[in-house]
Enzyme design. Sequence first.
Site, PDB file in Angstrom:
ATOM      1  N   SER A   3       0.611  -1.193  -0.038  1.00  0.00           N
ATOM      2  CA  SER A   3      -0.105  -0.134  -0.130  1.00  0.00           C
ATOM      3  C   SER A   3       0.664   1.323  -0.003  1.00  0.00           C
ATOM      4  CB  SER A   3      -1.021  -0.017   1.268  1.00  0.00           C
ATOM      5  OG  SER A   3      -2.104  -0.771   0.821  1.00  0.00           O
ATOM      6  N   SER A  53      -5.850   3.649   4.299  1.00  0.00           N
ATOM      7  CA  SER A  53      -5.380   2.740   3.287  1.00  0.00           C
ATOM      8  C   SER A  53      -6.622   2.110   2.384  1.00  0.00           C
ATOM      9  CB  SER A  53      -4.487   1.604   4.106  1.00  0.00           C
ATOM     10  OG  SER A  53      -3.389   1.174   2.986  1.00  0.00           O
ATOM     11  N   LYS A  96       0.136   3.652  -2.694  1.00  0.00           N
ATOM     12  CA  LYS A  96      -0.696   4.780  -2.737  1.00  0.00           C
ATOM     13  C   LYS A  96      -0.204   6.341  -2.704  1.00  0.00           C
ATOM     14  CE  LYS A  96      -4.553   2.235  -0.304  1.00  0.00           C
ATOM     15  NZ  LYS A  96      -3.839   0.704  -0.433  1.00  0.00           N
TER      16      LYS A  96
END
Length: 473
Positions: free
Chosen positions: A121, A303, A124
């Site tokens: 993640s 997230s 991102k």
Amino acid sequence: MSAVRSHPKAWLVAGAAAVFVLLASGSVALGATVGAPAAAGTPASATATPTRTATPTPTPTVDPGRPVPANQGAATRVRTCSVAGLASDGRLGTLEAQVVNAKTGQVLFDRNGGKPAPTASVLKTLTSAAALATLGPDYRVSTTVVAGSTPGQIVIVGGGDVTLSRLPAGQASFYTGAPKIQDLANQVKQAMAGQQITSIVVDASLFGAPFWQPSWDEHEERVVEGSTPYMTALMVDGDRDDPTAVESPRSTDPVSRAVQYFQQYLGTNVGVSQGVAPAGARQLGAVQSQPVTTLIDQAMRVSDNTIMEELARLVAIKNGAGNTFDALNAGVLAGLKGYGIDTAGIHIADGSGLSNDNAVPPSYLTQLFIKVLNRQNGLGVVYDGLPVSGKSGTLGPGYNRFTGANSVARGAVYAKTGWIDHGYTLSGIVNAADGTPLTFAVFALGDVSDNAKQAIDTLVTGFYKCGDNLTNG
């Protein structure tokens, strides 16, 4: 003259001495006046003197066999604070990491920092940066309804807004300030002014198939964990079964779920078909998402995969790369180009970081986070949305991060977390104990388990303690 006559011997001696002195000094005076013009009124014969050539000063020679010392450069600082022992923790698996002094740009610590690898993640951060550069911080995503091609027909057009909510007015969904499909239905009824709705066409063509990234584990992500939906251009509440939950199972048909609630608020059960809105059709209603800055802030804190997949797809479309997962690499990289950081070796497979096919080197992240720290190009929103060690987001209470001995770094680490099969990651900013701002990225890859998170925290706490005295040794 009487004195000479009274003491003739003494004057002879004195005279001889004077002559000696004059002769001795004459050569010096002569040498000093070679080439000088004669005094005015003096006969030329009285000033004529032999011309002497000055002896040249010898030029020193250098023994060709003797080295001549070069100018010495400034002394290089010797750093003494090592985290080598922490970096060798077996819980970290195959370690890729880099730490940079954010003020000077100097790399203080590096372990395979230039090698592209899956980021989980942490990706991102890149998606957010590309969205800010491509869409702009104030961009809002619209869901619209237009008149169809036949009397009474209406067309609902999905613009990609995953936050559109099915909850009625007064009830808050998971997404902050989400628009309501109820409001959209009410606008349509008002615009129709009593005209009967005869049919509904659904235009979700903005996003192309496949709607599920092939490298994702569908059962795990969609059903068990409930973190990710099929990425269609029309859905409500990120297609969650529970519209108020962070994670909740998702359906196999997000479009149908959205249309079901749209019909309910319209008060009609007329036939529904798939199609495309007529060009130039009259708009009957529209609702908009929160701006990109708000979407990024919420997605970074918790997230959220769904918002990030939406933003990546919209970036690819805006940059002319296409509307499918295959278009994301070219689209996102185009969005990142303006930041001036070399993207060589980077591959973007999705917007959320779920795919093991993503590849980004830690060195890219340390450079990007310098810009995030300095709030360049609107990236301050990314900084503001980063979880904070021991305090907020996925580094906050309930996530068992930066606890025990690592709590000394509580509140000093602003970073994005990541986890996928065979990898745990953390990247962001450390406000070190000595006041030095550091940017860092740590990837623990391979045969790793959940305890890799604590090993990462311990290593980052080491960065915090060392600050600018961190050595790569």
